[in-house]
Write a protein that holds these residues in place. Structure first.
Motif, PDB file in Angstrom:
ATOM      1  N   ASP A  16      50.299 -24.126  33.974  1.00  0.00           N
ATOM      2  CA  ASP A  16      48.900 -24.127  34.655  1.00  0.00           C
ATOM      3  C   ASP A  16      48.161 -22.928  34.456  1.00  0.00           C
ATOM      4  N   GLY A  17      47.299 -22.841  33.609  1.00  0.00           N
ATOM      5  CA  GLY A  17      46.526 -21.653  33.249  1.00  0.00           C
ATOM      6  C   GLY A  17      46.934 -21.209  31.890  1.00  0.00           C
ATOM      7  N   VAL A  18      47.784 -21.369  31.471  1.00  0.00           N
ATOM      8  CA  VAL A  18      48.452 -20.910  29.881  1.00  0.00           C
ATOM      9  C   VAL A  18      48.234 -22.193  29.050  1.00  0.00           C
ATOM     10  N   LEU A  19      48.873 -23.477  29.425  1.00  0.00           N
ATOM     11  CA  LEU A  19      48.743 -24.492  28.418  1.00  0.00           C
ATOM     12  C   LEU A  19      47.702 -25.685  28.853  1.00  0.00           C
ATOM     13  N   VAL A  20      47.299 -25.546  30.377  1.00  0.00           N
ATOM     14  CA  VAL A  20      46.543 -26.636  30.792  1.00  0.00           C
ATOM     15  C   VAL A  20      45.677 -26.170  31.930  1.00  0.00           C
ATOM     16  N   ASP A  21      44.317 -26.554  31.809  1.00  0.00           N
ATOM     17  CA  ASP A  21      43.565 -26.233  32.607  1.00  0.00           C
ATOM     18  C   ASP A  21      43.700 -27.309  33.863  1.00  0.00           C
ATOM     19  N   SER A  22      44.477 -27.292  34.746  1.00  0.00           N
ATOM     20  CA  SER A  22      44.930 -28.285  35.555  1.00  0.00           C
ATOM     21  C   SER A  22      43.951 -28.193  36.902  1.00  0.00           C
ATOM     22  N   PRO A  23      44.172 -29.381  37.602  1.00  0.00           N
ATOM     23  CA  PRO A  23      43.252 -29.377  38.975  1.00  0.00           C
ATOM     24  C   PRO A  23      44.150 -28.673  40.102  1.00  0.00           C
ATOM     25  N   HIS A  24      45.031 -27.942  39.936  1.00  0.00           N
ATOM     26  CA  HIS A  24      45.813 -27.349  41.193  1.00  0.00           C
ATOM     27  C   HIS A  24      44.843 -26.688  42.094  1.00  0.00           C
ATOM     28  N   GLU A  25      43.872 -25.682  41.477  1.00  0.00           N
ATOM     29  CA  GLU A  25      42.924 -25.076  42.210  1.00  0.00           C
ATOM     30  C   GLU A  25      42.069 -26.052  43.147  1.00  0.00           C
ATOM     31  N   ALA A  26      41.522 -27.259  42.504  1.00  0.00           N
ATOM     32  CA  ALA A  26      40.860 -27.874  43.112  1.00  0.00           C
ATOM     33  C   ALA A  26      41.572 -28.765  44.298  1.00  0.00           C
ATOM     34  N   ALA A  27      42.820 -29.049  44.015  1.00  0.00           N
ATOM     35  CA  ALA A  27      43.656 -29.611  44.919  1.00  0.00           C
ATOM     36  C   ALA A  27      43.834 -28.846  46.246  1.00  0.00           C
ATOM     37  N   LEU A  99      46.545 -33.689  44.616  1.00  0.00           N
ATOM     38  CA  LEU A  99      46.895 -33.487  42.927  1.00  0.00           C
ATOM     39  C   LEU A  99      47.246 -34.620  42.258  1.00  0.00           C
ATOM     40  N   LEU A 100      47.916 -35.474  42.897  1.00  0.00           N
ATOM     41  CA  LEU A 100      48.409 -36.815  42.267  1.00  0.00           C
ATOM     42  C   LEU A 100      47.095 -37.839  41.922  1.00  0.00           C
ATOM     43  N   ARG A 101      46.228 -37.690  42.632  1.00  0.00           N
ATOM     44  CA  ARG A 101      44.870 -38.434  42.618  1.00  0.00           C
ATOM     45  C   ARG A 101      43.983 -37.671  41.524  1.00  0.00           C
ATOM     46  N   LEU A 102      44.107 -36.502  41.478  1.00  0.00           N
ATOM     47  CA  LEU A 102      43.258 -35.737  40.435  1.00  0.00           C
ATOM     48  C   LEU A 102      43.896 -36.059  39.073  1.00  0.00           C
ATOM     49  N   ILE A 103      45.250 -35.919  39.002  1.00  0.00           N
ATOM     50  CA  ILE A 103      45.920 -36.341  37.818  1.00  0.00           C
ATOM     51  C   ILE A 103      45.714 -37.857  37.237  1.00  0.00           C
ATOM     52  N   ASP A 104      45.566 -38.701  38.043  1.00  0.00           N
ATOM     53  CA  ASP A 104      45.480 -40.092  37.763  1.00  0.00           C
ATOM     54  C   ASP A 104      43.978 -40.154  37.235  1.00  0.00           C
ATOM     55  N   GLU A 105      43.176 -39.409  37.744  1.00  0.00           N
ATOM     56  CA  GLU A 105      41.720 -39.319  37.196  1.00  0.00           C
ATOM     57  C   GLU A 105      41.506 -38.428  35.977  1.00  0.00           C
ATOM     58  N   ARG A 106      42.610 -38.059  35.502  1.00  0.00           N
ATOM     59  CA  ARG A 106      42.650 -37.103  34.216  1.00  0.00           C
ATOM     60  C   ARG A 106      41.716 -36.025  34.291  1.00  0.00           C
ATOM     61  N   ARG A 107      41.754 -35.327  35.595  1.00  0.00           N
ATOM     62  CA  ARG A 107      40.972 -34.233  35.727  1.00  0.00           C
ATOM     63  C   ARG A 107      41.360 -32.626  35.231  1.00  0.00           C
ATOM     64  N   PHE A 108      41.997 -32.854  34.205  1.00  0.00           N
ATOM     65  CA  PHE A 108      42.810 -31.798  33.552  1.00  0.00           C
ATOM     66  C   PHE A 108      42.459 -32.006  32.001  1.00  0.00           C
ATOM     67  N   ARG A 109      42.647 -30.575  31.250  1.00  0.00           N
ATOM     68  CA  ARG A 109      42.636 -30.536  29.891  1.00  0.00           C
ATOM     69  C   ARG A 109      43.607 -29.481  29.255  1.00  0.00           C
ATOM     70  N   ALA A 110      44.021 -29.825  28.327  1.00  0.00           N
ATOM     71  CA  ALA A 110      44.882 -28.784  27.413  1.00  0.00           C
ATOM     72  C   ALA A 110      43.965 -27.593  27.033  1.00  0.00           C
ATOM     73  N   TYR A 111      44.721 -26.461  26.961  1.00  0.00           N
ATOM     74  CA  TYR A 111      43.967 -25.218  26.234  1.00  0.00           C
ATOM     75  C   TYR A 111      44.410 -25.199  24.786  1.00  0.00           C
ATOM     76  N   GLU A 112      43.626 -25.450  23.723  1.00  0.00           N
ATOM     77  CA  GLU A 112      43.985 -25.895  22.572  1.00  0.00           C
ATOM     78  C   GLU A 112      44.505 -24.601  21.904  1.00  0.00           C
ATOM     79  N   ASP A 113      44.175 -23.321  22.538  1.00  0.00           N
ATOM     80  CA  ASP A 113      44.792 -22.115  22.006  1.00  0.00           C
ATOM     81  C   ASP A 113      46.444 -22.226  22.131  1.00  0.00           C
ATOM     82  N   GLY A 114      46.726 -22.623  23.550  1.00  0.00           N
ATOM     83  CA  GLY A 114      48.074 -22.816  23.898  1.00  0.00           C
ATOM     84  C   GLY A 114      48.793 -23.437  23.218  1.00  0.00           C
ATOM     85  N   VAL A 115      48.073 -24.831  22.792  1.00  0.00           N
ATOM     86  CA  VAL A 115      48.823 -25.719  21.917  1.00  0.00           C
ATOM     87  C   VAL A 115      49.284 -25.285  20.799  1.00  0.00           C
ATOM     88  N   ARG A 116      48.284 -24.620  20.234  1.00  0.00           N
ATOM     89  CA  ARG A 116      48.597 -23.999  18.977  1.00  0.00           C
ATOM     90  C   ARG A 116      49.548 -22.947  18.832  1.00  0.00           C
TER      91      ARG A 116
END
Length: 256
Positions: A16-27, A99-116
């Motif tokens: 979280d925060g390195v590879l994924v912009d996740s909805p943890h903060e929102a949750a 959080l599980l609801r937000l994941i189901d709603e796909r409220r997250f994205r990958a950090y492409e620089d992290g994937v690279r």
């Protein structure tokens, strides 16, 4: 960190925060608001919480990088909620459900620089591990395609996945990262930990590892003060070839 040390053999990633912009903060934020305006509304006058009190800075300083129960307790103590130890259980459960609801709603994205960066360090011959305090990290990693490998998920790129692994002590204790090094079969001193959280940087340094801080929110100074050997705004800035020589440095300007 410009000096050469023993050759790096592995890179350990927070998620979280390195590879994924996740909805943890929102949750966390939405769950506390739900409690403080609902079941816990009689407590509000005793606390410092109000609708605008849960800021991104509070999340990064108090919650980010911590195991779920530790984070819930820390947040309630920060806002002065009475009986924080007991109420943390309800808060953590409420947060997980949201959080599980937000994941189901796909409220997250990958950090492409992290994937690279994962792909680049693997190609350079370094072992890689995912070591997030979150039990939900695998859900994110399974949903993200690996760089340049159709049909392969980011989760499948890791030699070891310790995300959500029960440990006696959470970050800033180094136990999770030391366990990752052990599973990879490499000495801690040959590991680079990639973190966006102060507690994660502190854990890496306590474990005798190099710490690479990712300042996604303009918090480079905080990560540097926590002990990060190098702080970057994007992982594209890191010289991967230098890692194989034991150096954690930025790429030369204009290099490919």
């Amino acid at each position: 960190m410009t000096e050469t040390r023993s050759k790096f053999e592995a890179v350990i990633f927070d998620v979280d925060g390195v590879l994924v912009d996740s909805p943890h903060e929102a949750a966390w934020q939405e769950s506390l608001a739900e409690l403080m305006t609902g079941d816990w509304q009689d407590l509000r006058a005793e606390t410092s919480w109000h609708e605008d009190a849960f800021t991104p800075e509070v999340y990064r300083q108090v919650l980010s990088g911590r195991p779920r129960m530790d984070g819930a307790r820390a947040a309630l103590e920060f806002f002065g909620v009475p009986d924080a130890e007991h109420r943390a259980v309800e808060y953590a459960d409420r947060k997980q459900q949201r959080l599980l609801r937000l994941i189901d709603e796909r409220r997250f994205r990958a950090y492409e620089d992290g994937v690279r960066f994962v792909a680049a360090v693997r190609a350079a011959g370094l072992a890689v591990a995912a070591a997030s305090s979150s039990k939900n990290a695998g859900l994110f990693l399974k949903a993200i395609p690996a760089q340049g490998r159709p049909g392969v998920t980011l989760l499948e790129q890791f030699d070891a996945d310790l995300s959500g692994r029960p440990v006696a002590h959470g970050k800033p204790d180094p136990e999770l990262f030391l366990t990752a090094a052990a599973e990879l079969g490499v000495p801690p001193a040959t590991c680079v930990v990639v973190e966006d959280a102060i507690s994660g940087v502190q854990a890496a340094k306590s474990g005798g590892m190099a710490a690479l801080g990712v300042a996604r929110f303009g918090d480079a100074e905080d990560l540097a003060r926590a002990g990060a050997d190098l702080v970057v705004a994007s992982l594209d800035e890191v010289d991967v070839d230098a890692l194989t020589l034991g150096r954690l440095v930025r790429r030369a300007h204009g290099s490919d």
